[in-house]
Design an enzyme around this catalytic site. Structure first.
Site, PDB file in Angstrom:
ATOM      1  N   LYS A   1       0.840 -17.880   7.584  1.00  0.00           N
ATOM      2  CA  LYS A   1      -0.078 -18.184   8.682  1.00  0.00           C
ATOM      3  C   LYS A   1      -0.666 -16.882   9.211  1.00  0.00           C
ATOM      4  O   LYS A   1      -0.040 -15.843   9.033  1.00  0.00           O
ATOM      5  CB  LYS A   1       0.650 -18.956   9.773  1.00  0.00           C
TER       6      LYS A   1
ATOM      7  N   LYS B   1       4.847 -18.437  26.021  1.00  0.00           N
ATOM      8  CA  LYS B   1       5.577 -17.165  25.987  1.00  0.00           C
ATOM      9  C   LYS B   1       6.143 -16.892  27.375  1.00  0.00           C
ATOM     10  O   LYS B   1       5.635 -17.410  28.373  1.00  0.00           O
ATOM     11  CB  LYS B   1       4.622 -16.017  25.653  1.00  0.00           C
TER      12      LYS B   1
ATOM     13  N   ARG C   1       0.805  -1.214   0.000  1.00  0.00           N
ATOM     14  CA  ARG C   1       0.000   0.000   0.000  1.00  0.00           C
ATOM     15  C   ARG C   1       0.846   1.276   0.000  1.00  0.00           C
ATOM     16  O   ARG C   1       0.393   2.302  -0.497  1.00  0.00           O
ATOM     17  CB  ARG C   1      -0.888  -0.006   1.248  1.00  0.00           C
TER      18      ARG C   1
ATOM     19  N   HIS D   1       7.114 -22.174   8.668  1.00  0.00           N
ATOM     20  CA  HIS D   1       8.578 -22.055   8.577  1.00  0.00           C
ATOM     21  C   HIS D   1       9.305 -23.087   9.430  1.00  0.00           C
ATOM     22  O   HIS D   1      10.486 -23.333   9.219  1.00  0.00           O
ATOM     23  CB  HIS D   1       9.045 -20.631   8.874  1.00  0.00           C
TER      24      HIS D   1
ATOM     25  N   LYS E   1      13.292 -25.724   8.603  1.00  0.00           N
ATOM     26  CA  LYS E   1      14.506 -25.761   9.415  1.00  0.00           C
ATOM     27  C   LYS E   1      15.375 -26.970   9.050  1.00  0.00           C
ATOM     28  O   LYS E   1      14.867 -28.049   8.800  1.00  0.00           O
ATOM     29  CB  LYS E   1      14.151 -25.787  10.906  1.00  0.00           C
TER      30      LYS E   1
ATOM     31  N   GLU F   1       9.328 -19.876  24.288  1.00  0.00           N
ATOM     32  CA  GLU F   1       9.752 -18.539  23.885  1.00  0.00           C
ATOM     33  C   GLU F   1       9.934 -17.676  25.121  1.00  0.00           C
ATOM     34  O   GLU F   1       9.246 -17.865  26.120  1.00  0.00           O
ATOM     35  CB  GLU F   1       8.699 -17.902  22.974  1.00  0.00           C
TER      36      GLU F   1
ATOM     37  N   ASP G   1      -2.187 -20.315  17.690  1.00  0.00           N
ATOM     38  CA  ASP G   1      -1.005 -19.657  17.153  1.00  0.00           C
ATOM     39  C   ASP G   1       0.159 -20.630  16.951  1.00  0.00           C
ATOM     40  O   ASP G   1       0.970 -20.446  16.048  1.00  0.00           O
ATOM     41  CB  ASP G   1      -0.590 -18.521  18.117  1.00  0.00           C
TER      42      ASP G   1
ATOM     43  N   HIS H   1       2.506 -25.307  13.999  1.00  0.00           N
ATOM     44  CA  HIS H   1       3.911 -25.713  14.148  1.00  0.00           C
ATOM     45  C   HIS H   1       4.087 -27.030  14.920  1.00  0.00           C
ATOM     46  O   HIS H   1       4.769 -27.941  14.469  1.00  0.00           O
ATOM     47  CB  HIS H   1       4.711 -24.623  14.873  1.00  0.00           C
TER      48      HIS H   1
HETATM   49  P1  NAD Z   1       2.500  -5.817   8.463  1.00  0.00           P
HETATM   50  O1  NAD Z   1       1.281  -5.173   9.025  1.00  0.00           O
HETATM   51  O2  NAD Z   1       3.826  -5.401   8.988  1.00  0.00           O
HETATM   52  O3  NAD Z   1       2.514  -5.543   6.893  1.00  0.00           O
HETATM   53  C1  NAD Z   1       1.372  -5.648   6.099  1.00  0.00           C
HETATM   54  C2  NAD Z   1       1.715  -5.378   4.654  1.00  0.00           C
HETATM   55  O4  NAD Z   1       0.507  -5.497   3.898  1.00  0.00           O
HETATM   56  C3  NAD Z   1       2.259  -3.972   4.373  1.00  0.00           C
HETATM   57  O5  NAD Z   1       3.250  -4.066   3.384  1.00  0.00           O
HETATM   58  C4  NAD Z   1       1.034  -3.234   3.832  1.00  0.00           C
HETATM   59  O6  NAD Z   1       1.371  -2.175   2.933  1.00  0.00           O
HETATM   60  C5  NAD Z   1       0.348  -4.355   3.099  1.00  0.00           C
HETATM   61  N1  NAD Z   1      -1.083  -4.084   2.936  1.00  0.00           N
HETATM   62  C6  NAD Z   1      -2.023  -3.906   3.894  1.00  0.00           C
HETATM   63  N2  NAD Z   1      -3.233  -3.673   3.327  1.00  0.00           N
HETATM   64  C7  NAD Z   1      -3.047  -3.684   2.006  1.00  0.00           C
HETATM   65  C8  NAD Z   1      -3.901  -3.498   0.881  1.00  0.00           C
HETATM   66  N3  NAD Z   1      -5.202  -3.230   1.019  1.00  0.00           N
HETATM   67  N4  NAD Z   1      -3.366  -3.606  -0.347  1.00  0.00           N
HETATM   68  C9  NAD Z   1      -2.051  -3.880  -0.513  1.00  0.00           C
HETATM   69  N5  NAD Z   1      -1.192  -4.072   0.494  1.00  0.00           N
HETATM   70  C10 NAD Z   1      -1.690  -3.962   1.735  1.00  0.00           C
HETATM   71  O7  NAD Z   1       2.273  -7.388   8.578  1.00  0.00           O
HETATM   72  P2  NAD Z   1       3.383  -8.546   8.693  1.00  0.00           P
HETATM   73  O8  NAD Z   1       3.795  -8.663  10.109  1.00  0.00           O
HETATM   74  O9  NAD Z   1       4.460  -8.323   7.683  1.00  0.00           O
HETATM   75  O10 NAD Z   1       2.533  -9.835   8.353  1.00  0.00           O
HETATM   76  C11 NAD Z   1       2.120 -10.179   7.044  1.00  0.00           C
HETATM   77  C12 NAD Z   1       1.467 -11.560   7.075  1.00  0.00           C
HETATM   78  O11 NAD Z   1       2.411 -12.506   7.531  1.00  0.00           O
HETATM   79  C13 NAD Z   1       0.273 -11.669   8.038  1.00  0.00           C
HETATM   80  O12 NAD Z   1      -0.644 -12.590   7.505  1.00  0.00           O
HETATM   81  C14 NAD Z   1       0.892 -12.262   9.284  1.00  0.00           C
HETATM   82  O13 NAD Z   1      -0.043 -12.994  10.041  1.00  0.00           O
HETATM   83  C15 NAD Z   1       1.921 -13.189   8.675  1.00  0.00           C
HETATM   84  N6  NAD Z   1       3.046 -13.490   9.552  1.00  0.00           N
HETATM   85  C16 NAD Z   1       3.863 -12.519  10.019  1.00  0.00           C
HETATM   86  C17 NAD Z   1       4.937 -12.853  10.827  1.00  0.00           C
HETATM   87  C18 NAD Z   1       5.891 -11.804  11.339  1.00  0.00           C
HETATM   88  O14 NAD Z   1       6.874 -12.187  11.962  1.00  0.00           O
HETATM   89  N7  NAD Z   1       5.660 -10.531  11.094  1.00  0.00           N
HETATM   90  C19 NAD Z   1       5.176 -14.185  11.171  1.00  0.00           C
HETATM   91  C20 NAD Z   1       4.335 -15.174  10.660  1.00  0.00           C
HETATM   92  C21 NAD Z   1       3.281 -14.806   9.846  1.00  0.00           C
END
Ligand code: NAD
Length: 484
Positions: free
Chosen positions: A148, A331, A51, A178, A182, A216, A235, A240
């Site tokens: 996830k 946690k 976005r 993920h 590993k 964790e 979660d 996992h």
């Molecule tokens: P985040 O909130 O940091 O990032 C979200 C991203 O989505 C941003 O780049 C944003 O610009 C984009 N976005 C949001 N709405 C949008 C739209 N309408 N159109 C286009 N792009 C849009 O989230 P994150 O932490 O990076 O997580 C992303 C996914 O990965 C989620 O499903 C989360 O559950 C999963 N996840 C994250 C982690 C982690 O460590 N952060 C771990 C496991 C899974």
């Protein structure tokens, strides 16, 4: 021994959510490491799509900063980083609207491997899948990678599967867990299925029980509101821990192929028995000297969500009947440590009269930190003084034998992304597996909700609630110490 790098075909990887936390912390630094290993052909591209209103130059600056912050030692290699960044593009895209899709379509190439990483909230998966098709960006050979959480119960997982299935065949969908990427998880399969030594012992005749711990030290602070709607069961356990359980318990597949492995994993989930309420302990961490309690972190003073869970499971099949599988995750525990341990039975009879201690062989697979494996064997305590026995670890990582300085450390994410590019689904969850896992999880959670089950409070920095210890103590067993 120099690591063998398997070449990959030219690819375009579009990262939806390419400016998000996961992309910056894991996906992009991982891709840079693959670039350094020569696994990113010069004409391949990574296209960030999110976005934020950025152009490609702005995106490259953001990625440079991310690699600087989250990359490993490789961040020093500035020239190489410049070359990697030159292969990056960015398109602002609105998953729910029209913005950016024409520009993304204009960048699309049909003669290369095309993969789309959905690193966004699951509520956007359907919108992305649909627009990729209406704008002609995805083809029958394109792949999508989804993060996830894959649903929050069986119904929502089914709905998500159905939404994706409207646009993509199962062979195109890569559901990431993920933990499966590993190194030691794969080594577990090499040890199980590449040796004749273990397989004859891998059953209820020789195995006393199996423990899986994912501990964790972090709190849920920062993502408390999200976590409070999920809890440790949704979660961590449903995905996992369940995946690890499947790999340790599954029957040998006929080959190490995607469907062969996933068929066997599915059978394990289907053979899991429902867990009795008294075989589950849920916990919530208390406030510490300088730390908030779970309820404060979740900003929900009446929360019944668990930040810790321990449970005793059984698998109803010929191999495992009668062998408890103890799972535990939480946690704010005393150390960050993930480990699977197979505890073998005691000898039926000892011939060594000088030794009155009990000995059990154990095989431990450490997932983090310090991925590795060790087998505890019993030997004679050195020196005079009769036949006293002692248990010692036999290090099975064989780092020295393999010349550890040359072995690349490959992070789970980068390994899995390369598997997507190669079209190998073995280490990804199939739709029916995810549904089966929710099918097992749902009644347990519904039971807590119906009973208003209140989690036990535990000290931060501990091993969880006392009751979790009792789960094993009352069966004359004990948890392995949680240590870093
Ligand atoms: P985040 O909130 O940091 O990032 C979200 C991203 O989505 C941003 O780049 C944003 O610009 C984009 N976005 C949001 N709405 C949008 C739209 N309408 N159109 C286009 N792009 C849009 O989230 P994150 O932490 O990076 O997580 C992303 C996914 O990965 C989620 O499903 C989360 O559950 C999963 N996840 C994250 C982690 C982690 O460590 N952060 C771990 C496991 C899974």
């Amino acid at each position: 021994m120099v690591a063998r790098v398997i070449p990959v075909n030219t690819f375009d990887l579009v990262i939806f959510g390419g400016t998000g936390d996961l992309a910056r912390r894991k996906i992009l630094p991982g891709l840079f490491r693959r670039f350094l290993s020569g696994q990113m052909p010069a004409d391949s591209r990574v296209i960030g799509a999110a976005r934020s209103d950025l152009n490609s130059a702005g995106y490259r600056d953001m990625v440079r900063a991310a690699i600087d912050e989250f990359g490993g030692d490789e961040k020093a290699e500035t020239k190489k980083l410049d070359a990697f960044l030159a292969q990056l593009e960015y398109v602002p895209v609105d998953a729910k609207g029209d913005g950016g899709w024409k520009e993304l379509a204009a960048l699309s190439r049909t003669d290369v491997v095309r993969a789309f990483y959905f690193s966004v909230a699951p509520s956007l998966f359907g919108d992305l899948a649909e627009r990729l098709h209406t704008h002609g960006i995805a083809g029958p050979k394109s792949r999508i990678v989804v993060e996830k959480p894959f649903g929050r119960d069986l119904d929502s997982a089914k709905e998500l599967n159905a939404t994706l299935a409207q646009h993509f065949d199962e062979s195109q969908i890569y559901r990431i867990d993920h933990y499966l990427g590993k190194e030691t998880v794969q080594n577990l399969m090499a040890v199980r299925f590449g040796n004749i030594l273990f397989e004859p012992l891998w059953n209820n005749h020789y195995v006393d029980h199996i423990q899986i711990t994912v501990a964790e030290t972090v709190s849920v602070g920062g993502r408390g509101a999200y976590y409070d709607r999920s809890g440790a069961m949704r979660d961590m356990v449903q995905n996992h821990l369940m995946q690890l359980l499947c790999l340790i318990a599954m029957e040998p597949p006929s080959k190490f192929g995607a469907d062969e492995v996933r068929d066997e994993k599915l059978k394990v989930i289907r053979a899991l028995q429902q867990v009795e309420p008294h075989h589950i302990v849920r916990g919530q961490y208390d406030a510490g000297k300088d730390t908030q309690s779970y309820r404060e972190d979740a900003e929900n003073p009446r929360s019944f969500t668990e930040s810790f869970i321990a449970m005793r499971c059984e698998i109803a099949n010929w191999r495992w009947s009668g062998v408890p599988f103890y799972l535990r995750t939480g946690k704010m525990l005393k150390a960050r440590s993930s480990e699977i341990t197979v505890v073998f039975k005691e000898l039926g009879h000892s011939i060594f009269e000088d030794d009155d201690t009990s000995h059990q062989n154990t095989l431990s697979i450490r997932l983090q930190p310090n991925e590795g494996m060790d087998l505890q064997v019993t030997i004679k305590e050195p020196g005079p003084g009769g036949m006293r026995l002692v248990d010692v670890p036999l290090d099975m990582t064989f780092a020295e034998a393999l010349g550890d300085t040359d072995i690349e450390v490959t992070d789970a994410y980068e390994r899995l992304i390369m598997d997507v590019i190669r079209g190998n689904q073995t280490l990804f969850m199939r739709g029916d597996e995810v549904e089966a896992a929710w099918g097992w999880t749902d009644p347990i959670i519904q039971g807590w909700e119906a009973r208003n089950d209140v989690p036990k409070i535990y000290e931060p920095g501990s091993s969880g609630p006392e009751d979790a210890m009792m789960l094993l103590h009352r069966e004359n067993r004990k948890w392995r110490n949680i240590k870093a």
